[in-house]
Write an enzyme that holds these catalytic residues in place. Sequence first.
Site: not given
Length: 272
Positions: A68, A104
């Site tokens: 990420k 997210d």
Amino acid sequence: MIDANTSLFGLIGNPVAHSLSPVMHNQAFAATGCNAVYLAFCVTDLGAALKSINALNVKGLSVTLPHKVAVLEYLDDIDDLATKIGAVNTIANHNGKLTGYNTDCQGAINALQNRTTLDGKSVAIIGAGGAARAIGFGLATDAGRLTILNRTRQSGERLAADLQAEFLPLDECQPKRYDILINTTPVGMYPNTAATPIAKQALSNEMVVMDIVYHPLNTRLLKEADDKGCLTINGVDMFVFQGAHQFELWTGKKAPVAVMRQTVLQALQTNF
Ligand code: ATR
């Protein structure tokens, strides 16, 4: 039906074998009539994987651990929120230009907004890792007061400073201080289901308690919060909403959120 015009989407990470993203996104494509397929790729060589996106015309990717943060250097553009967070969980390929997003953050906000309001609320986040950082940046604009509760002072204080939030050692958390409490640590996750990140005495019935752990669905934290009379939000909501944002970025269509949630709940029951 897969044919010569099927678009390819996928997940890159390591490991990916237990991910629920493929079943969720493929069901979402089917429910909305998108001629697309979503596959999981276990990737060790991130640079090589990203080079192949344009070569093979992959239309979009989810990005999971451990890529990420490292993925940022391979993208043509990164949206503002993902830049602030310093992590990308979604790549959209717009005519060969790769843009990174972080859904997210929005996923967690939507999971909360689905059940409560955020305006002026006092919110405590347990943990100071990547998930806490993503959620914290989303809340920093909406919520009234933000506190980072973390086991380790150094990382907790660092995140609190970035978010202009307060820091408190996890074991000093007092009941009734927060309207919303969010666990972003893996504490309570299978197989350590007897663990909980915070003592039951620190919970009070006016609190909304959210856990991002979804295996098990009903963590010890959520069970104890429920006993106390708190409103509880399990980890499936954030997972589904972050996926719904990915779907919308990739297809431009409204995500079939109810179908996605049902698919994930069913997969959790059968797979785990
Ligand atoms: P992610 O990027 O998925 O959020 P991470 O970066 O490994 O995961 O962060 C995990 C967070 O959970 C950290 O804040 C960690 O606390 P420390 O900073 O003290 O390490 C927290 N965490 C992990 N195990 C924990 C435990 N047993 N008790 C309390 N906090 C824990």
